[in-house]
Design a protein around this motif. Sequence first.
Motif, short mmCIF file in Angstrom:
data_model
loop_
_atom_site.label_atom_id
_atom_site.label_comp_id
_atom_site.label_asym_id
_atom_site.label_seq_id
_atom_site.Cartn_x
_atom_site.Cartn_y
_atom_site.Cartn_z
N HIS A 31 1.58 16.19 0.65
CA HIS A 31 -0.06 15.90 1.12
C HIS A 31 -0.09 14.56 0.60
O HIS A 31 -0.96 13.98 1.40
N ARG A 32 0.97 14.17 -0.59
CA ARG A 32 0.40 12.49 -0.52
C ARG A 32 0.66 11.76 0.23
O ARG A 32 0.06 10.97 0.34
N ARG A 33 1.95 11.74 1.59
CA ARG A 33 2.29 10.89 2.14
C ARG A 33 1.01 10.79 3.02
O ARG A 33 0.16 9.58 3.48
N VAL A 34 0.81 11.73 3.33
CA VAL A 34 -1.13 12.00 4.13
C VAL A 34 -1.80 11.36 3.42
O VAL A 34 -2.52 10.61 4.70
N GLU A 35 -1.92 12.09 2.61
CA GLU A 35 -2.86 10.93 1.28
C GLU A 35 -3.13 9.44 1.78
O GLU A 35 -4.08 8.68 2.08
N ALA A 36 -2.50 8.84 1.29
CA ALA A 36 -1.43 7.39 1.67
C ALA A 36 -1.32 6.87 2.85
O ALA A 36 -2.40 5.75 2.92
N THR A 37 -1.17 7.47 4.09
CA THR A 37 -0.89 7.65 5.33
C THR A 37 -2.84 7.00 5.63
O THR A 37 -3.38 6.31 6.03
N ASP A 38 -3.67 8.19 5.31
CA ASP A 38 -4.92 7.97 5.05
C ASP A 38 -6.27 7.34 4.76
O ASP A 38 -6.65 6.69 5.23
N ALA A 39 -4.97 6.27 3.75
CA ALA A 39 -6.21 5.24 3.39
C ALA A 39 -5.69 4.24 3.80
O ALA A 39 -6.23 3.20 4.10
N ILE A 48 -4.93 3.75 6.86
CA ILE A 48 -5.61 3.29 8.13
C ILE A 48 -7.00 2.82 7.91
O ILE A 48 -7.79 2.67 8.66
N LYS A 49 -7.77 4.43 6.53
CA LYS A 49 -9.41 3.23 6.55
C LYS A 49 -9.31 1.69 6.22
O LYS A 49 -9.66 1.61 6.81
N ARG A 50 -8.19 1.38 5.20
CA ARG A 50 -8.27 0.18 4.85
C ARG A 50 -8.20 -0.65 6.40
O ARG A 50 -8.77 -1.73 6.52
N LEU A 51 -7.47 -0.31 7.09
CA LEU A 51 -7.38 -0.99 8.77
C LEU A 51 -8.59 -1.15 9.62
O LEU A 51 -8.86 -2.21 9.75
N ILE A 52 -9.24 0.02 9.21
CA ILE A 52 -10.80 0.11 10.22
C ILE A 52 -11.83 -0.62 9.17
O ILE A 52 -12.31 -0.94 9.93
N SER A 53 -11.55 -0.73 7.61
CA SER A 53 -12.44 -1.88 7.12
C SER A 53 -12.12 -3.15 7.50
O SER A 53 -13.00 -3.44 7.67
N ASN A 54 -11.38 -3.61 7.70
CA ASN A 54 -10.70 -5.43 7.56
C ASN A 54 -10.77 -5.54 9.21
O ASN A 54 -11.49 -6.71 9.70
#
Length: 451
Positions: free
Chosen positions: A101-109, A111-117
Amino acid sequence: MGLMEGYPRKTIAQPLPQTGASAGASSSADHAPPAPHHATANKKHCSDRTNIVLLFLVTNSVSILLSVSFSHLAGYGTGDSALDFAFQVLSTSQNLAVDLHRRVEATDAVIKRLISNSGKLKRDKAPPKLSPEEELTLALGPHQLPFGFTPNLDSDKLYPAVGARCHHLRDELKKYMKYNITGDCPSDSALAERLMLRGCDPLPRRRCRSRGPAGFPDPTPFPESLWVVPPDKSVVWDPYSCKNYSCLVDRARRPGSHDCKGCFDIAGKEQRRWVGQGGDLDYDIDTVLASKPRGTVRIGLDIGGGTGTFAARMAERGVTVVTTTLDLGAPFGAFVASRGLIALHLGAVAGRLPFFDGTLDIVHSMHVLSRWIPGAVLDAELYDIYRVLRPGGIFWLDHFFCTGKELTEVYVPIIEKVGFRKLRWNTGRKLDKGPNADEWYLSALLERPMA
């Protein structure tokens, strides 16, 4: 006839007779009433959830059984030792799930940074540089609609709303359209006003940010704002010869000619307008409102209303009036808005009023509609005022001025043929240029008939 009647029926094999309890159960099941359709849907929805839960339980149960079996094979023994091992396996599985679950959350974060950038890179990317001619062509259109033809527009293209004269003032418009795209707009309000007065109204839209004054203050609360000169920091003063409101207020006491010279002196003569009878030509605002049933004058328009004093007087009486104005040598629009009133940036009197038919209770105009307007334009303007007034609405023509000969031979016939009903009609000499000037004022209260 049923839907299946007439089709060959399939022979159904008869079940073998059963005895005892099994036969009773079979009989009960055979004769159970069919479930309704909506119950079947609900049952299917619940069944899906049940299947998921069962799958979870079975999977974990199998894991436990395998672990217990493994414990037997590995020599862990039976009883409590096997059960302890099962609990250890479950605990390990839980820790793995938490870690996953922690790994999934880290991956999600990430991805969000990549989309924002990615979005930031697109925003920071400089827009294509267009020449003023290309930007003007883009502003004037037409533009192809993304989904093709639409019956509402009766076209597959969108045509920007610009004044007809805009297409004939391309040299001036090129100057107006020369700006930094996505940047700050240039300080060229004087050019905009000049284009509007020449019939390029509305102007083409621009893709830049209009500049606001530094340190813009909060507005004065309403209704106190109606009679307070706003702070100087509420205006960008670059286009004007006066650089503060004190200069504009003092114009009323200085020699010289300016548009609406005393309009900014709201503590002086401006505050006495339309209050009390000042003569046959000076109508009192309360008397005008009393000519209609109480509360039925609610919304209106003041054509060429300067700094909005007529609208302010109406606002004190619960009537909302839109003021049309231009920034000719002074920030009229900003001053009207600072009083808590609605300023409409409308240039030429030759344009159609931007209101629905039969919607306004009152239209007022002082000085703007006068002899400087060609007769054909004034004729069309009066019919347009008639159009926007509701049946029973009032047109207050305030101090219309012209020569005595023009009044009788030109303007009275133009006004009378429109079809207004006269509630009041007063004429008087305009004496500011001396008794021999033969200039006259006309004030009138005209009603659009009910029928």
